[in-house]
Design a protein around this motif. Structure first.
Motif, PDB file in Angstrom:
ATOM      1  N   ASN A 254       0.761  -0.954  -0.009  1.00 30.42           N
ATOM      2  CA  ASN A 254       0.133   0.052  -0.085  1.00 30.42           C
ATOM      3  C   ASN A 254       0.748   1.198  -0.018  1.00 30.42           C
ATOM      4  N   THR A 255       0.953   2.028  -0.996  1.00 30.84           N
ATOM      5  CA  THR A 255       1.489   3.180  -1.053  1.00 30.84           C
ATOM      6  C   THR A 255       1.012   4.444  -0.461  1.00 30.84           C
ATOM      7  N   TRP A 256      -0.046   4.436   0.104  1.00 33.14           N
ATOM      8  CA  TRP A 256      -0.453   5.581   0.787  1.00 33.14           C
ATOM      9  C   TRP A 256       0.295   5.735   2.021  1.00 33.14           C
ATOM     10  N   ASP A 257       0.115   7.027   2.832  1.00 34.18           N
ATOM     11  CA  ASP A 257       0.764   7.512   4.074  1.00 34.18           C
ATOM     12  C   ASP A 257       0.262   6.654   5.145  1.00 34.18           C
ATOM     13  N   GLY A 258       1.075   6.558   6.058  1.00 35.37           N
ATOM     14  CA  GLY A 258       0.557   5.536   7.157  1.00 35.37           C
ATOM     15  C   GLY A 258       1.479   5.502   8.307  1.00 35.37           C
ATOM     16  N   ARG A 259       1.147   4.723   9.309  1.00 38.48           N
ATOM     17  CA  ARG A 259       1.963   4.411  10.505  1.00 38.48           C
ATOM     18  C   ARG A 259       2.299   3.010  10.775  1.00 38.48           C
ATOM     19  N   VAL A 260       3.134   2.652  11.037  1.00 35.69           N
ATOM     20  CA  VAL A 260       3.536   1.220  11.678  1.00 35.69           C
ATOM     21  C   VAL A 260       4.053   1.282  12.922  1.00 35.69           C
ATOM     22  N   LEU A 261       3.469   0.545  14.042  1.00 36.73           N
ATOM     23  CA  LEU A 261       3.806   0.456  15.524  1.00 36.73           C
ATOM     24  C   LEU A 261       4.154  -0.822  15.518  1.00 36.73           C
ATOM     25  N   LEU A 262       5.569  -1.085  16.000  1.00 38.51           N
ATOM     26  CA  LEU A 262       6.045  -2.554  16.280  1.00 38.51           C
ATOM     27  C   LEU A 262       6.113  -2.521  18.013  1.00 38.51           C
ATOM     28  N   ARG A 263       5.648  -3.810  18.368  1.00 38.80           N
ATOM     29  CA  ARG A 263       5.765  -3.894  19.636  1.00 38.80           C
ATOM     30  C   ARG A 263       6.564  -5.213  19.862  1.00 38.80           C
ATOM     31  N   GLU A 264       7.866  -5.258  20.581  1.00 40.79           N
ATOM     32  CA  GLU A 264       8.721  -6.543  20.637  1.00 40.79           C
ATOM     33  C   GLU A 264       8.149  -7.439  21.588  1.00 40.79           C
ATOM     34  N   GLY A 265       7.999  -8.527  21.306  1.00 41.97           N
ATOM     35  CA  GLY A 265       7.665  -9.819  22.401  1.00 41.97           C
ATOM     36  C   GLY A 265       8.632  -9.951  23.279  1.00 41.97           C
ATOM     37  N   GLU A 266       8.086 -10.457  24.598  1.00 42.28           N
ATOM     38  CA  GLU A 266       9.199 -10.832  25.883  1.00 42.28           C
ATOM     39  C   GLU A 266       8.617 -12.286  26.326  1.00 42.28           C
ATOM     40  N   GLU A 267       9.862 -12.893  26.570  1.00 47.80           N
ATOM     41  CA  GLU A 267       9.524 -14.100  27.366  1.00 47.80           C
ATOM     42  C   GLU A 267       8.827 -14.158  28.701  1.00 47.80           C
ATOM     43  N   GLY A 268       8.079 -15.011  29.035  1.00 42.34           N
ATOM     44  CA  GLY A 268       7.383 -14.948  30.331  1.00 42.34           C
ATOM     45  C   GLY A 268       8.365 -15.098  31.337  1.00 42.34           C
ATOM     46  N   ALA A 269       8.228 -14.703  32.627  1.00 38.11           N
ATOM     47  CA  ALA A 269       9.038 -15.047  33.552  1.00 38.11           C
ATOM     48  C   ALA A 269       8.668 -16.451  34.430  1.00 38.11           C
ATOM     49  N   GLY A 270       9.690 -17.270  34.459  1.00 31.96           N
ATOM     50  CA  GLY A 270       9.389 -18.580  35.071  1.00 31.96           C
ATOM     51  C   GLY A 270       8.543 -19.187  34.161  1.00 31.96           C
TER      52      GLY A 270
END
Length: 309
Positions: free
Chosen positions: A24-40
């Motif tokens: 898609n060549t239109w203007d836009g925004r991409v938001l990336l959220r890094e995953g995390e390993e669970g504790a224990g």
């Protein structure tokens, strides 16, 4: 705006590799959220990718497998990169401020005196007459073909900058207004040429999303070849228009052909440079069919590697 916007996400992980191309060549925004390993023994939090576009199609391509398989798939989808001429793989010198042919000779001699390899020298807009594309300042570069031949004899090629903005009222602008039924340049909804301010002053912008404009523009590279240049560097092709405020590009309401589909600059902005690269590449191939072109671009879109990158 960024020089280049290409919404491609490549993830290499233990579980495998995948690539997502949001087509898609239109203007836009991409938001990336890094995953995390669970504790224990707690649950893992997966990574996420959130995409919001101002318009255009909801279309994406997903490739999965080994890294090599994914990249082969990307090349199959968008095109394999063009093979450059052998000389373009060598060391190159690019700078703004070559004030004269003698200054170019001085720099090349400096490489030679220090035993440094050099394959190409790039000339920026300061070699133009009044910063106007497809011109030469005859006072500072009185014999550009002679200089190119002299350097070529020493194993050094010349590469020319080419900007898309055309000075209003000059010869290239006059020729462009005769292209097709409505001229070669981007227009507004009322049919008037869209004008902007760039290095030469008041400028018009070719609409490279129209095939007849690409054919016309590609033919103009004959002048660069006649001047002795062996390669081309596209610059200011987001495209840029200087502005005291707001976005430094064309108005979003500017109209483009988009290869028959029609639309405005919201859809065309990110593919403007891609189509300029296509115009230049195809023109160079027509003009010198026995040679591999050397062309690279400051801006672009997915697939620009087909036209040199």
């Amino acid at each position: 705006p960024l020089y280049i916007t290409m919404p491609v996400q490549l993830v290499v992980a233990d579980a495998g590799t995948h690539l997502v191309f949001h087509d898609n060549t239109w203007d836009g925004r991409v938001l990336l959220r890094e995953g995390e390993e669970g504790a224990g023994s707690g649950p893992d939090r997966p990574g996420t990718c959130e995409l919001r576009m101002d318009g255009g199609p909801l279309r994406c391509w997903v490739l999965a497998g080994t890294p090599a398989r994914v990249l082969r798939g990307w090349a199959a989808l968008t095109g394999a990169p063009a093979v450059p001429p052998a000389w373009a793989l060598g060391y190159q010198h690019a700078r703004w401020g070559f004030g004269s042919a003698d200054e170019v000779r001085r720099v090349v001699a400096g490489y030679r005196s220090r035993g440094l390899p050099l394959s190409a020298v790039h000339l920026d807009i300061d070699h133009y007459d009044g910063h106007r594309v497809f011109t030469v300042d005859r006072e500072r570069f009185p014999d550009l073909p002679g200089l190119a031949g002299e350097l070529d004899g020493a194993g050094v090629r010349l590469v020319s900058i080419v900007d898309p903005a055309v000075k209003v009222g000059d010869a290239v602008h006059a020729a462009g207004r005769a292209v097709g039924a409505h001229g070669a340049f981007v227009r507004d909804a009322a049919g008037r040429e869209v004008r902007g301010e760039v290095w030469p002053g008041r400028c018009a912008y070719p609409d490279f999303t129209r095939p007849e404009v690409r054919a016309w523009w590609g033919g103009l590279y004959a002048e660069r070849l006649d001047q002795g240049f062996s390669g081309v560097w596209h610059d200011m092709n987001e495209p840029v228009s200087f502005a005291p405020f707001g976005e430094t590009t064309l108005p979003r309401s500017a109209r483009h052909g988009l290869d028959g589909e029609g639309g405005d600059h919201r859809a065309a902005h990110n593919v403007y440079a891609l189509n300029m690269a296509r115009a230049g590449w195809e023109g160079l191939v027509r003009l010198r069919p026995g040679e591999r072109p050397f062309l690279f671009s400051r801006s672009g879109w997915a697939g620009m590697q087909r036209y040199g990158g």
